[in-house]
Design a protein around this motif. Structure first.
Motif, PDB file in Angstrom:
ATOM      1  N   LEU A   1       0.833  -1.200   0.000  1.00 11.73           N
ATOM      2  CA  LEU A   1       0.000   0.000   0.000  1.00 11.73           C
ATOM      3  C   LEU A   1       0.866   1.248   0.000  1.00 11.73           C
ATOM      4  CD1 LEU A   1      -2.984   0.927   0.130  1.00 11.73           C
ATOM      5  CD2 LEU A   1      -2.724   1.044   2.612  1.00 11.73           C
TER       6      LEU A   1
ATOM      7  N   THR B   1      -7.839  -2.983   3.856  1.00 10.57           N
ATOM      8  CA  THR B   1      -7.197  -1.692   4.105  1.00 10.57           C
ATOM      9  C   THR B   1      -7.990  -0.894   5.125  1.00 10.57           C
ATOM     10  OG1 THR B   1      -6.217  -1.647   1.891  1.00 10.57           O
ATOM     11  CG2 THR B   1      -6.441   0.460   3.030  1.00 10.57           C
TER      12      THR B   1
ATOM     13  N   ALA C   1      -4.571   6.355   0.155  1.00 10.16           N
ATOM     14  CA  ALA C   1      -4.673   4.890   0.212  1.00 10.16           C
ATOM     15  C   ALA C   1      -6.057   4.433  -0.193  1.00 10.16           C
ATOM     16  CB  ALA C   1      -4.342   4.402   1.622  1.00 10.16           C
TER      17      ALA C   1
END
Length: 332
Positions: free
Chosen positions: A88, A214, A301
């Motif tokens: 990431l 995430t 992100a």
């Protein structure tokens, strides 16, 4: 969450351990993750991480909740998280302290150049394609707001008060029938899909789980609270206009008005929420350079993982195939 099918050596070992109530001989203890090369495309690694997070969220059918604190399982989760976050960070790139964090967050929110999935659905998409989108989103939308709510006990002052205001709307202001997760479940039923939590876990690919994991990572780690808020900023900034297009698509496809409320609600609510979350929450939290960098990193992100999923859906459709691992049976 129902127990899914294994997708490789990691999930085979993990599922065997989750079914085994003994406290010793954990199979995952000898399961290395060194072979994971492209973690964002690795179904096995992403499903394992999803299951390990789920032990701390809704739980897994027939699995002892206390296994969430098993040292071997926590060690496996940590190993997978390190690989996931390294990928990431590489995708997000270097983040510098912005001159004005509010302006920078709005800039990121306006920079999305992913495939025009919502616009396509508004004019050309089929009901089968809409079902696919809903299945991809169902793992998170049926628990909408829960992970972002983890930020509330981790912040204070005016930022906390503003975040509570936003999250209260997500939970319907105390009305069950207006909870966004309930509105999504109603949409699923109208599309003849099963609205049970995580029912389609075996249908979704790694990219869907990347976005899910995430968010779970940011929500489960107190040290990532700024990234969690930045993630929410991007969600709120990027959902109002697409929601209008998705509502238009459902109207064009003849879906009942009551099922369109999920998107109609987000058109209005998220236009307000983006101002609250960016200006009053992120703006108040962005005190130090580290705080501001965390907020920006979280937004970037979110953009990375959401575009990863959207691009995979788009590429699959352009190739004339489904974006899912397996097509669902329609629940009539």
């Amino acid at each position: 969450m129902p127990v899914p099918a294994a997708r490789g050596k990691i999930t085979e070992a993990l599922l065997a351990d989750l079914r085994d109530r003994r406290d010793s001989c954990r199979r995952v203890a000898s399961t290395g993750v060194d072979h994971v090369v492209d973690v964002f495309a690795d179904d096995d690694a992403q499903l394992a991480l999803t299951l390990l997070y789920e032990l701390h969220l809704r739980g897994i059918d027939g699995v002892d909740d206390e296994l969430g604190w098993d040292p071997d399982l926590l060690r496996l989760r940590s190993d997978l998280e390190k690989i996931h976050i390294a990928a990431l960070d590489e995708s997000v790139g270097r983040v510098v302290d912005p001159p004005d964090v509010v302006d920078e967050l709005f800039r990121i929110g306006a920079s999305d150049d992913g495939p025009p999935l919502a616009r396509f659905m508004a004019t050309k998409g089929t009901v089968e394609q809409f079902r696919e989108i809903v299945i991809h989103r169902s793992l998170n939308q049926l628990r909408e707001a829960d992970l972002h709510t983890h930020a509330i006990p981790r912040i204070a002052g005016s930022a906390k008060a503003a975040l509570v205001e936003v999250q209260s709307d997500e939970y319907g202001g105390g009305r069950l029938d207006y909870m966004h997760s309930e509105l999504f479940a109603r949409l699923m039923r109208e599309l003849e899909l099963n609205d049970s939590y995580a029912h389609y876990i075996d249908s979704v690919p790694a990219a869907t789980l990347v976005a899910l994991n995430t968010l779970s990572y940011f929500g489960m780690h107190r040290s990532r609270v700024n990234e969690l808020v930045g993630h929410l900023c991007l969600i709120e900034m990027s959902s109002s206009l697409p929601s209008r297009d998705y509502s238009r698509a459902l109207r064009r496809l003849g879906v009942d008005e009551s099922a369109r409320i999920f998107y109609d609600e987000h058109v209005e609510a998220d236009a307000v929420h983006e101002q609250l979350i960016v200006r009053r929450v992120a703006g108040a939290l962005g005190v130090t350079p580290a705080d501001r960098i965390g907020l920006v990193r979280g937004a970037r992100a979110c953009l990375v993982v959401e575009n990863l999923l959207t691009e995979q859906i788009w590429d699959a459709w352009e190739s004339g195939r489904s974006s899912l691992h397996r097509l669902p049976a329609v629940a009539r």
